[in-house]
Design an enzyme around this catalytic site. Structure first.
Site, PDB file in Angstrom:
ATOM      1  N   HIS A 242       0.825  -1.222   0.000  1.00  0.00           N
ATOM      2  CA  HIS A 242       0.000   0.000   0.000  1.00  0.00           C
ATOM      3  C   HIS A 242       0.860   1.275   0.000  1.00  0.00           C
ATOM      4  CE1 HIS A 242      -3.596  -2.313   1.054  1.00  0.00           C
ATOM      5  NE2 HIS A 242      -3.014  -2.778   2.143  1.00  0.00           N
TER       6      HIS A 242
HETATM    7  C1  BDR Z   1      -3.409   1.372   4.933  1.00  0.00           C
HETATM    8  O1  BDR Z   1      -3.764   0.994   6.253  1.00  0.00           O
HETATM    9  C2  BDR Z   1      -2.618   0.745   7.003  1.00  0.00           C
HETATM   10  O2  BDR Z   1      -2.753  -0.413   7.765  1.00  0.00           O
HETATM   11  C3  BDR Z   1      -1.464   0.669   6.043  1.00  0.00           C
HETATM   12  O3  BDR Z   1      -0.297   1.178   6.635  1.00  0.00           O
HETATM   13  C4  BDR Z   1      -1.901   1.511   4.892  1.00  0.00           C
HETATM   14  O4  BDR Z   1      -1.556   2.861   5.058  1.00  0.00           O
HETATM   15  C5  BDR Z   1      -3.970   0.347   3.968  1.00  0.00           C
HETATM   16  O5  BDR Z   1      -5.351   0.304   4.063  1.00  0.00           O
END
Ligand code: BDR
Ligand code: CA
Length: 315
Positions: A242
Site C-alpha cells: 500500500h
Molecule cells: C493502509 O492501512 C494501514 O494499515 C497501512 O499502513 C496503509 O496505510 C492500507 O489500508
C-alpha cells in the site's frame, strides 16, 4: 530534488515506504510526522525513529503528530504485529523526536512556502489524515504551500479492507479525510484499487532477502507478518504494497494511470463510515478534487522498489 514531508503511521508498509524514500536522491525529505493509526502515537513515533536509524537518516526531523482522530475513537491496524513492525526487532532508538509537534511543523514548512521563503512541498500521506486536517483548520492559507498531496487511502471500485466499505486510513479518521478532500488541494490518491494490484509475493521477498545485511534482515521481519496468505482476497499469496506506492509514484509517475474525479467520504453512516465515493461523471456538479490511480504497472513498481532497497546493501 523534490521537497517532501511524510505524514505516516509506521506500520509495516509505512516503514517500507520510508526505507525506499530514504535512498532516493530525487527526494528531499524535510520531515516525518507520525500520527495515531496502525498503532497508538507512542508506538508510531518510536517506530519512525527506529526506521530513521535503521535507514541511516537520523538527519530527518521527526515531529510527533495527533494522538487521537478528530472525532471518533482510535482504531488500530490488524496486520502490523504487536509493535507495529511485524517480526522485525530493531534496537532502541537514540534519535529524539523534535520538541515541536506535527501540526506546527506543517504550518511552519507550508507557511514558509506561501511566503515564498522556500519551495512548495509535496505531502506524502500514508496514514489517517488527522495532522493535515488540523493544520488546514488552524491555518487554511497553508494550502498555497502544498505542491501536491500524494496519499494512500480509500477504495473506489474495490471493497473496504477494514470494514465492508472502507479502507483503514479513511475509517480511522473519516472527519479528517472530509476536511482534506474539501480543501481544494492538488491530490493524487492511491486507494485499494491501485494497491491491491501490487502484491509483494514470497518470491519477490526471497530475491531481496537473499542478500546480506541489516536492511534485508529487517525486511524479512517486516514481511513475515505481511504475507497474509489470503489468495481469496489478493488472488495470490503475499501482501499489498500500500504505502510504498506513494514513494514509487513520486519517483516513477509513468508507472501509474490516473483518472480525475470528485471524492466524497462518508462521516455518519454506521455501516459505511469512511467509505470513499467517487463522482466520475460530474453527476454531483462538484469539480474533480483528485487524480485517482486506477492502474499500476505492478512488476515495474516491484523492480523499482527492490532496486531501492538493494542500494542499502551496496553502501
Ligand atoms: C493502509 O492501512 C494501514 O494499515 C497501512 O499502513 C496503509 O496505510 C492500507 O489500508
Ligand atoms: Ca499507513
Amino acid at each position: 530534488s523534490l521537497p517532501v514531508i511524510f505524514d505516516c503511521d509506521p506500520g509495516i508498509d509505512d516503514s517500507i515506504a520510508l526505507l525506499g524514500a530514504f535512498v532516493a536522491p530525487e527526494l528531499d525529505i524535510r520531515a516525518i510526522l507520525p500520527v495515531c493509526g496502525n498503532q497508538p502515537l507512542d508506538r508510531t513515533l518510536r517506530n519512525a525513529l527506529q526506521i530513521c536509524e535503521l535507514g541511516g537518516r537520523k538527519d530527518i526531523p521527526v515531529h510527533p503528530g495527533a494522538a487521537r482522530p478528530l472525532c471518533r475513537d482510535p482504531i488500530h491496524g490488524l496486520f502490523h504485529g504487536e509493535t507495529g513492525l511485524g517480526a522485525a526487532r530493531l534496537p532502541e532508538p537514540h534519535k529524539r523526536p523534535e520538541p515541536t509537534g506535527a501540526v506546527e511543523a506543517l504550518i511552519d514548512h507550508l507557511g514558509r512556502a506561501v511566503r515564498e521563503e522556500g519551495p512548495k512541498i509535496t505531502l506524502c500521506c500514508l496514514g489517517p489524515l488527522t495532522n493535515l486536517a488540523l493544520a488546514l483548520r488552524i491555518a487554511p492559507d497553508i494550502a498555497g504551500g502544498i505542491e501536491r498531496v500524494v496519499m494512500m487511502g480509500g477504495a473506489f471500485h474495490a471493497p473496504g479492507n477494514r470494514s465492508l466499505t472502507s479502507e483503514f486510513n479513511m475509517l480511522a479518521d473519516p472527519h479528517a479525510a472530509a476536511v482534506v478532500f474539501a480543501a481544494g488541494l492538488p491530490m493524487t490518491v492511491l486507494g485499494l484499487d491501485a494497491t491491491h494490484q501490487v502484491i509483494l509475493r514470497p518470491e519477490h521477498v526471497a530475491r531481496f532477502v537473499g542478500a546480506s545485511g541489516r536492511i534485508s534482515a529487517a525486511m524479512a521481519g517486516l514481511m513475515a507478518s505481511w504475507d497474509r496468505n489470503d489468495p481469496k482476497r489478493y488472488g495470490t499469496r503475499g501482501g499489498p504494497l500500500h504505502d510504498p506506492l506513494v514513494t514509487a509514484f513520486l519517483l516513477r509517475p509513468d508507472l501509474f494511470e490516473t483518472r480525475p474525479a470528485r471524492i466524497f467520504v462518508e462521516t455518519e453512516s454506521p455501516l459505511c463510515l469512511g467509505q470513499t465515493v467517487a463522482d466520475w461523471y460530474g453527476q454531483s456538479g462538484a469539480p474533480a478534487n483528485a487524480d485517482i490511480v486506477l492502474k499500476v504497472d505492478a512488476e515495474g513498481v516491484i523492480d523499482l522498489y527492490l532496486g531501492l532497497l538493494t542500494q542499502y546493501e551496496m553502501r
